[in-house]
Scaffold this motif. Structure first.
Motif, PDB file in Angstrom:
ATOM      1  N   ALA A  84     -29.185 -31.303  26.217  1.00 48.25           N
ATOM      2  CA  ALA A  84     -28.106 -31.397  25.237  1.00 48.25           C
ATOM      3  C   ALA A  84     -28.715 -31.345  23.842  1.00 48.25           C
ATOM      4  N   SER A  85     -28.056 -30.636  22.939  1.00 46.25           N
ATOM      5  CA  SER A  85     -28.571 -30.540  21.581  1.00 46.25           C
ATOM      6  C   SER A  85     -27.420 -30.295  20.610  1.00 46.25           C
ATOM      7  N   THR A  86     -27.642 -30.704  19.375  1.00 45.24           N
ATOM      8  CA  THR A  86     -26.724 -30.392  18.285  1.00 45.24           C
ATOM      9  C   THR A  86     -27.545 -29.873  17.122  1.00 45.24           C
ATOM     10  N   GLN A  87     -27.069 -28.840  16.493  1.00 50.34           N
ATOM     11  CA  GLN A  87     -27.796 -28.196  15.400  1.00 50.34           C
ATOM     12  C   GLN A  87     -26.896 -28.067  14.178  1.00 50.34           C
ATOM     13  N   TYR A  88     -27.462 -28.339  13.034  1.00 53.02           N
ATOM     14  CA  TYR A  88     -26.728 -28.239  11.767  1.00 53.02           C
ATOM     15  C   TYR A  88     -27.581 -27.456  10.783  1.00 53.02           C
ATOM     16  N   ILE A  89     -27.001 -26.398  10.215  1.00 50.04           N
ATOM     17  CA  ILE A  89     -27.668 -25.614   9.172  1.00 50.04           C
ATOM     18  C   ILE A  89     -26.701 -25.543   7.995  1.00 50.04           C
ATOM     19  N   GLY A  90     -27.046 -26.203   6.912  1.00 49.88           N
ATOM     20  CA  GLY A  90     -26.158 -26.292   5.766  1.00 49.88           C
ATOM     21  C   GLY A  90     -25.841 -24.939   5.139  1.00 49.88           C
ATOM     22  N   THR A  91     -24.748 -24.910   4.410  1.00 51.38           N
ATOM     23  CA  THR A  91     -24.275 -23.665   3.799  1.00 51.38           C
ATOM     24  C   THR A  91     -25.291 -23.087   2.823  1.00 51.38           C
ATOM     25  N   ASN A  92     -26.022 -23.931   2.121  1.00 49.51           N
ATOM     26  CA  ASN A  92     -26.972 -23.474   1.107  1.00 49.51           C
ATOM     27  C   ASN A  92     -28.415 -23.501   1.591  1.00 49.51           C
ATOM     28  N   PHE A  93     -28.630 -23.768   2.878  1.00 50.03           N
ATOM     29  CA  PHE A  93     -29.998 -23.918   3.373  1.00 50.03           C
ATOM     30  C   PHE A  93     -30.689 -22.560   3.470  1.00 50.03           C
ATOM     31  N   ARG A  94     -31.923 -22.487   2.961  1.00 50.82           N
ATOM     32  CA  ARG A  94     -32.758 -21.300   3.046  1.00 50.82           C
ATOM     33  C   ARG A  94     -34.166 -21.736   3.415  1.00 50.82           C
ATOM     34  N   THR A  95     -34.885 -20.863   4.127  1.00 47.32           N
ATOM     35  CA  THR A  95     -36.269 -21.149   4.465  1.00 47.32           C
ATOM     36  C   THR A  95     -37.082 -19.867   4.365  1.00 47.32           C
ATOM     37  N   PRO A  96     -38.234 -19.899   3.692  1.00 54.18           N
ATOM     38  CA  PRO A  96     -39.063 -18.696   3.602  1.00 54.18           C
ATOM     39  C   PRO A  96     -39.680 -18.311   4.940  1.00 54.18           C
ATOM     40  N   GLY A  97     -39.722 -19.255   5.881  1.00 53.36           N
ATOM     41  CA  GLY A  97     -40.289 -18.952   7.188  1.00 53.36           C
ATOM     42  C   GLY A  97     -39.418 -18.050   8.034  1.00 53.36           C
ATOM     43  N   ASN A  98     -38.121 -18.009   7.757  1.00 49.32           N
ATOM     44  CA  ASN A  98     -37.193 -17.154   8.502  1.00 49.32           C
ATOM     45  C   ASN A  98     -36.070 -16.736   7.564  1.00 49.32           C
ATOM     46  N   VAL A  99     -36.271 -15.615   6.895  1.00 45.40           N
ATOM     47  CA  VAL A  99     -35.299 -15.181   5.892  1.00 45.40           C
ATOM     48  C   VAL A  99     -34.004 -14.713   6.533  1.00 45.40           C
ATOM     49  N   PHE A 100     -34.025 -14.457   7.849  1.00 42.63           N
ATOM     50  CA  PHE A 100     -32.830 -13.984   8.532  1.00 42.63           C
ATOM     51  C   PHE A 100     -32.077 -15.119   9.239  1.00 42.63           C
ATOM     52  N   MET A 101     -32.500 -16.357   9.038  1.00 40.92           N
ATOM     53  CA  MET A 101     -31.824 -17.482   9.690  1.00 40.92           C
ATOM     54  C   MET A 101     -30.380 -17.570   9.226  1.00 40.92           C
ATOM     55  N   ARG A 102     -29.497 -17.738  10.177  1.00 41.38           N
ATOM     56  CA  ARG A 102     -28.078 -17.896   9.860  1.00 41.38           C
ATOM     57  C   ARG A 102     -27.826 -19.313   9.361  1.00 41.38           C
ATOM     58  N   ASN A 103     -27.169 -19.427   8.206  1.00 39.67           N
ATOM     59  CA  ASN A 103     -26.811 -20.745   7.713  1.00 39.67           C
ATOM     60  C   ASN A 103     -25.309 -20.971   7.901  1.00 39.67           C
ATOM     61  N   ASP A 104     -24.802 -22.080   7.366  1.00 37.86           N
ATOM     62  CA  ASP A 104     -23.386 -22.428   7.507  1.00 37.86           C
ATOM     63  C   ASP A 104     -22.993 -22.456   8.990  1.00 37.86           C
ATOM     64  N   LEU A 105     -23.698 -23.291   9.749  1.00 40.62           N
ATOM     65  CA  LEU A 105     -23.497 -23.314  11.195  1.00 40.62           C
ATOM     66  C   LEU A 105     -23.617 -24.736  11.725  1.00 40.62           C
ATOM     67  N   LYS A 106     -22.676 -25.092  12.602  1.00 39.70           N
ATOM     68  CA  LYS A 106     -22.746 -26.340  13.354  1.00 39.70           C
ATOM     69  C   LYS A 106     -22.606 -25.994  14.827  1.00 39.70           C
ATOM     70  N   ARG A 107     -23.612 -26.379  15.631  1.00 35.86           N
ATOM     71  CA  ARG A 107     -23.653 -25.965  17.035  1.00 35.86           C
ATOM     72  C   ARG A 107     -23.854 -27.167  17.947  1.00 35.86           C
ATOM     73  N   VAL A 108     -23.117 -27.175  19.045  1.00 34.37           N
ATOM     74  CA  VAL A 108     -23.294 -28.155  20.116  1.00 34.37           C
ATOM     75  C   VAL A 108     -23.558 -27.379  21.402  1.00 34.37           C
ATOM     76  N   LYS A 109     -24.623 -27.753  22.104  1.00 35.91           N
ATOM     77  CA  LYS A 109     -25.011 -27.005  23.301  1.00 35.91           C
ATOM     78  C   LYS A 109     -25.379 -27.972  24.418  1.00 35.91           C
ATOM     79  N   ILE A 110     -24.828 -27.722  25.608  1.00 39.33           N
ATOM     80  CA  ILE A 110     -25.102 -28.532  26.790  1.00 39.33           C
ATOM     81  C   ILE A 110     -25.341 -27.589  27.972  1.00 39.33           C
ATOM     82  N   ASP A 111     -26.393 -27.818  28.727  1.00 43.31           N
ATOM     83  CA  ASP A 111     -26.611 -27.026  29.939  1.00 43.31           C
ATOM     84  C   ASP A 111     -27.360 -27.864  30.967  1.00 43.31           C
ATOM     85  N   GLY A 112     -27.204 -27.464  32.210  1.00 43.87           N
ATOM     86  CA  GLY A 112     -27.853 -28.180  33.298  1.00 43.87           C
ATOM     87  C   GLY A 112     -28.097 -27.262  34.472  1.00 43.87           C
TER      88      GLY A 112
END
Length: 293
Positions: free
Chosen positions: A52-80
Motif C-alpha cells: 500500500a502506498s500514497t504519493q503526493y506531488i505538489g502543483t509547483n514541485f520541480r526536480t532537476p533529477g527528473n524534468v519530466f516528472m508529473r506534478n499536481d498529483l495525488k495517488r493511492v495504490k493498493i495491491d496484493g
C-alpha cells in the motif's frame, strides 16, 4: 482556573502551540512538496504479499533529477498477491486512484481509477498461462459540476498470454502468443470502440547470444473504418565476437493495412552496451514500398 486568552499557556492551548501542531500537515500538503508513504507486508511463509502506498506531488514541485516528472498529483495504490498450490498458481489484485487539481485552480479536475486482476499458471514442462483484466475509469468534472460538460471514459482490457521455452541441443526456443481485447466507451458517444490484437513470436537463441526471431501481429478494430492491420517481421541478431558489447540486428518487415495501404522494408539496428543497463542504439530503415500515408 483556565484562561480565555489563547496566548496564555496556563489556560487553553496557546496559538503558537496550535501552529506548531499544524506545521507538519501544512508541509505535507504544500504545493512545493513531494513525498511517498509506503507499507509492505509478507505473510504465511511469503505466500501472501500486500503493498500500500500514497504519493503526493505538489502543483509547483520541480526536480532537476527528473524534468519530466508529473506534478499536481495525488495517488493511492493498493495491491496484493497470493500464491496457490506450491507456487504454481498465483493471483494478483490491484487498485489505484489518481487525482489532480490539488489547489482547485484549474477549471477541470481529472480522476483516474484503475482496477486490475490477474491469474498466472506455471507448471513444469508445460506452457505458462497468464490471464488478466483491467478496468480504467477516467472522470473529468468542471468546477461548476455541470453534468453536460463532465466527461466519463471507461476502458476495459482483457489479456491472455502463453509462453513456452524448450531446449534444443545448445540452443533455446521460446515461443509466445498474446491476445488482447480493448473496449472503450465514453458518455459523449453511444458507440463502443473495440480493438482486438493477437501477437505470435518465436525466438531461437544459441549460447553465444546469436538469435533469430519471427513475429506476426494482427490488429482488428471497428474504428476507424473497420481497420485490419497485419504486421510480420523476421529479425536476426549477431553478437560480434571481437567486440562483446556490440550486437547487430537486421531484418525484414512487411505490413498489410486495408485502410492506409501495404508497406515493407529492411532495417539494421546496431546496439552497443556499456556499464550495466545502458545502451546506445542506431536504427537504419529503408522502405522498398509504402502505402498511402
Amino acid at each position: 482556573a483556565t484562561s480565555d486568552n489563547p496566548t496564555q499557556v496556563g489556560g487553553a492551548i496557546s496559538e503558537s502551540s496550535a501552529n506548531a501542531i499544524a506545521t507538519p500537515l501544512t508541509f505535507l500538503n504544500s504545493p512545493n512538496s513531494s513525498y511517498i508513504l509506503a507499507a509492505k507486508g509478507s505473510f504465511f511463509q511469503e505466500l501472501t504479499t500486500l503493498n500500500a502506498s500514497t504519493q503526493y506531488i505538489g502543483t509547483n514541485f520541480r526536480t532537476p533529477g527528473n524534468v519530466f516528472m508529473r506534478n499536481d498529483l495525488k495517488r493511492v495504490k493498493i495491491d496484493g498477491s497470493q500464491k496457490i498450490y506450491k507456487n504454481f498458481i498465483s493471483l494478483t489484485l490491484g487498485y489505484q486512484h489518481d487525482e489532480d487539481n490539488l489547489l482547485g485552480q484549474k477549471r477541470y479536475t481529472t480522476e483516474v481509477e484503475t482496477k486490475k486482476a490477474s491469474v498466472k499458471i506455471r507448471f513444469k514442462k508445460l506452457p505458462s498461462l497468464i490471464v488478466s483484466y483491467s478496468n480504467i475509469n477516467q472522470y473529468t468534472r468542471t468546477k461548476e459540476n455541470n453534468a453536460a460538460q463532465n466527461y466519463n471514459n471507461t476502458v476495459q482490457v482483457y489479456t491472455i498470454t502463453s509462453v513456452y521455452t524448450k531446449r534444443i541441443g545448445t540452443k533455446s526456443l521460446t515461443s509466445s502468443v498474446t491476445y488482447m481485447r480493448q473496449d472503450m466507451q465514453n458518455n459523449f458517444s453511444s458507440a463502443k470502440r473495440k480493438y482486438n490484437n493477437i501477437t505470435a513470436t518465436s525466438t531461437l537463441i544459441n549460447n553465444r547470444g546469436d538469435n533469430i526471431t519471427f513475429s506476426s501481429t494482427a490488429i482488428i478494430s471497428n474504428t476507424p473504418f473497420n481497420s485490419h492491420v497485419y504486421d510480420n517481421k523476421i529479425e536476426v541478431g549477431y553478437n560480434v565476437p571481437k567486440i562483446k558489447t556490440l550486437m547487430v540486428y537486421g531484418g525484414v518487415n512487411l505490413t498489410y493495412d486495408n485502410n492506409y495501404g501495404n508497406s515493407g522494408g529492411v532495417f539494421l539496428r546496431p546496439q552497443v552496451s556499456f556499464w550495466k543497463n545502458n545502451k546506445v542504439i542506431l536504427l537504419l530503415r529503408q522502405n522498398f514500398f509504402k502505402g498511402s500515408y
